[in-house]
Design an enzyme around this catalytic site. Structure first.
Site, mmCIF file in Angstrom:
data_model
loop_
_atom_site.group_PDB
_atom_site.id
_atom_site.type_symbol
_atom_site.label_atom_id
_atom_site.label_comp_id
_atom_site.label_asym_id
_atom_site.label_seq_id
_atom_site.Cartn_x
_atom_site.Cartn_y
_atom_site.Cartn_z
ATOM 1 N N ASP A 12 0.876 -1.179 0.000
ATOM 2 C CA ASP A 12 0.000 0.000 0.000
ATOM 3 C C ASP A 12 0.908 1.222 0.000
ATOM 4 O O ASP A 12 2.114 1.114 0.252
ATOM 5 C CB ASP A 12 -0.892 -0.005 1.258
ATOM 6 C CG ASP A 12 -1.807 1.217 1.329
ATOM 7 O OD1 ASP A 12 -2.314 1.654 0.272
ATOM 8 O OD2 ASP A 12 -2.014 1.753 2.436
ATOM 9 N N SER A 13 0.320 2.379 -0.254
ATOM 10 C CA SER A 13 1.096 3.617 -0.194
ATOM 11 C C SER A 13 1.565 3.888 1.235
ATOM 12 O O SER A 13 2.373 4.779 1.455
ATOM 13 C CB SER A 13 0.226 4.781 -0.655
ATOM 14 O OG SER A 13 -0.879 4.907 0.222
ATOM 15 N N GLY A 45 -2.753 9.121 -3.778
ATOM 16 C CA GLY A 45 -4.049 9.583 -4.293
ATOM 17 C C GLY A 45 -4.014 10.833 -5.146
ATOM 18 O O GLY A 45 -4.900 11.055 -5.963
ATOM 19 N N CYS A 75 -4.445 -1.349 -1.929
ATOM 20 C CA CYS A 75 -4.586 0.084 -2.125
ATOM 21 C C CYS A 75 -5.546 0.295 -3.305
ATOM 22 O O CYS A 75 -5.287 -0.203 -4.407
ATOM 23 C CB CYS A 75 -3.207 0.652 -2.454
ATOM 24 S SG CYS A 75 -3.194 2.378 -2.947
ATOM 25 N N ASN A 76 -6.640 0.993 -3.055
ATOM 26 C CA ASN A 76 -7.627 1.241 -4.131
ATOM 27 C C ASN A 76 -7.018 2.080 -5.250
ATOM 28 O O ASN A 76 -7.281 1.850 -6.429
ATOM 29 C CB ASN A 76 -8.840 1.998 -3.578
ATOM 30 C CG ASN A 76 -9.666 1.175 -2.623
ATOM 31 O OD1 ASN A 76 -10.695 0.640 -2.986
ATOM 32 N ND2 ASN A 76 -9.222 1.074 -1.384
ATOM 33 N N THR A 77 -6.197 3.056 -4.866
ATOM 34 C CA THR A 77 -5.623 3.964 -5.865
ATOM 35 C C THR A 77 -4.691 3.201 -6.803
ATOM 36 O O THR A 77 -4.729 3.393 -8.021
ATOM 37 C CB THR A 77 -4.848 5.095 -5.148
ATOM 38 O OG1 THR A 77 -5.675 5.641 -4.125
ATOM 39 C CG2 THR A 77 -4.443 6.180 -6.116
ATOM 40 N N CYS A 184 -10.906 3.624 0.152
ATOM 41 C CA CYS A 184 -9.469 3.774 0.385
ATOM 42 C C CYS A 184 -9.133 2.909 1.587
ATOM 43 O O CYS A 184 -9.856 2.939 2.597
ATOM 44 C CB CYS A 184 -9.141 5.244 0.671
ATOM 45 S SG CYS A 184 -7.457 5.517 1.263
HETATM 46 N N1 DGL Z 1 -4.614 3.503 0.831
HETATM 47 C C1 DGL Z 1 -4.692 3.867 -0.520
HETATM 48 C C2 DGL Z 1 -5.999 3.604 -1.158
HETATM 49 O O1 DGL Z 1 -6.619 2.611 -0.818
HETATM 50 C C3 DGL Z 1 -3.951 5.056 -1.023
HETATM 51 C C4 DGL Z 1 -4.180 6.333 -0.376
HETATM 52 C C5 DGL Z 1 -3.169 7.351 -0.840
HETATM 53 O O2 DGL Z 1 -1.983 7.051 -0.772
HETATM 54 O O3 DGL Z 1 -3.585 8.419 -1.262
HETATM 55 O O4 DGL Z 1 -6.415 4.304 -2.026
#
Ligand code: DGL
Length: 260
Positions: A12-13, A45, A75-77, A184
């Site tokens: 993840d980020s 993001g 991570c969704n992004t 997220c």
């Molecule tokens: N946790 C991440 C997500 O699910 C990334 C959030 C980010 O780094 O902006 O989107």
């Protein structure tokens, strides 16, 4: 060594994907796992697609060097911007996480659902394709500006986060949503604060449990499930100050700082 004994890799980020890791570890306790928190480069993001793809490749390559048998993009992004490219480039199964729009859109009684996610997720082609499939439902979209940065800097309980959430959720309350989709992987950690703001009948959903079930299914299909009952190894690596990752894991697991 059999491939089934190799670890599952997650990235993840930053620390948010630990919400996914917890679901996977609960469902698949015999699997060894390696989690990468790319906190040095958080948040993803607000970054462009090409940069998100490059960071996702970097994380994947590090996990493949550790012999991971499957990679969870926690991570969704990163999923909505890079999973297609990852699947094309690397010969390993990938599990992604996307906002749970479908169950919310199917079950809504008020015909209005809210989605809180990063700019990168809400502007992605993959997300917009999903939303386009539910034309009869009012999908109230909101970018969670600054929430990830505050969580990454250890300000989960701060007044600043509460104020931002109030601001972001009010238009959804005004639109009479009965489902809020957390798009997220950092946001499940905000559920207590979100519950204080939303009317009690609004259901909050995220995709963590579904990702864990999908991980199990794909491991089984590839004959890579580790069902040997042993004490599994959990490695947490971060490329920034380990304090925040330690705090989110309640100091229960060792965290190491690594350069990746
Ligand atoms: N946790 C991440 C997500 O699910 C990334 C959030 C980010 O780094 O902006 O989107």
């Amino acid at each position: 060594m059999e491939k089934s004994k190799n670890p599952i890799g997650l990235f993840d980020s930053g620390i948010g994907g630990t919400s996914i890791w917890k679901e996977i570890h609960a469902l698949l306790p015999w699997e060894d796992t390696i989690y990468l928190a790319d906190s040095k480069n958080a948040p993803y993001g607000q970054k462009g697609k090409d940069e998100i793809i490059a960071l996702s490749c970097k994380n994947t390559e590090y996990l493949l060097e550790q012999n991971c048998k499957l990679i969870v993009v926690a991570c969704n992004t990163a999923t909505t911007n890079a999973i297609k490219e990852l699947r094309e480039k690397y010969d390993v199964p990938f599990i992604g996480i996307e906002p749970a729009i479908k169950p919310a859109a199917i079950h809504t009684n008020t015909n209005a659902i809210g989605i809180l996610a990063t700019k990168g997720t809400l502007s992605s082609e993959l997300f917009n394709k999903t939303v386009a499939g539910f034309t009869g439902v009012n999908v109230v979209e909101q970018v969670g500006y600054n929430l990830v940065a505050l969580i990454e800097s250890g300000k989960l309980e701060s007044e600043e986060i509460r104020e931002l959430l109030k601001q972001y959720l009010q238009p959804m309350i005004d639109a009479n949503i009965d489902y809020l989709v957390l798009g997220c992987s950092h946001y499940p950690y905000l559920v207590p604060q979100i519950k204080e703001i939303l009317p009690p009948h609004v259901k909050i959903i995220d995709s963590g449990a579904a990702v864990a079930r999908q991980t199990k299914k794909v491991l089984e299909a590839n004959m890579m499930l580790n069902d040997e009952k042993h004490k599994s190894t959990t490695l947490f690596y971060t490329n920034a100050d380990p304090g925040v990752l330690n705090a989110i894991l309640e100091n229960k697991y060792p965290v190491e700082r690594k350069d990746f």
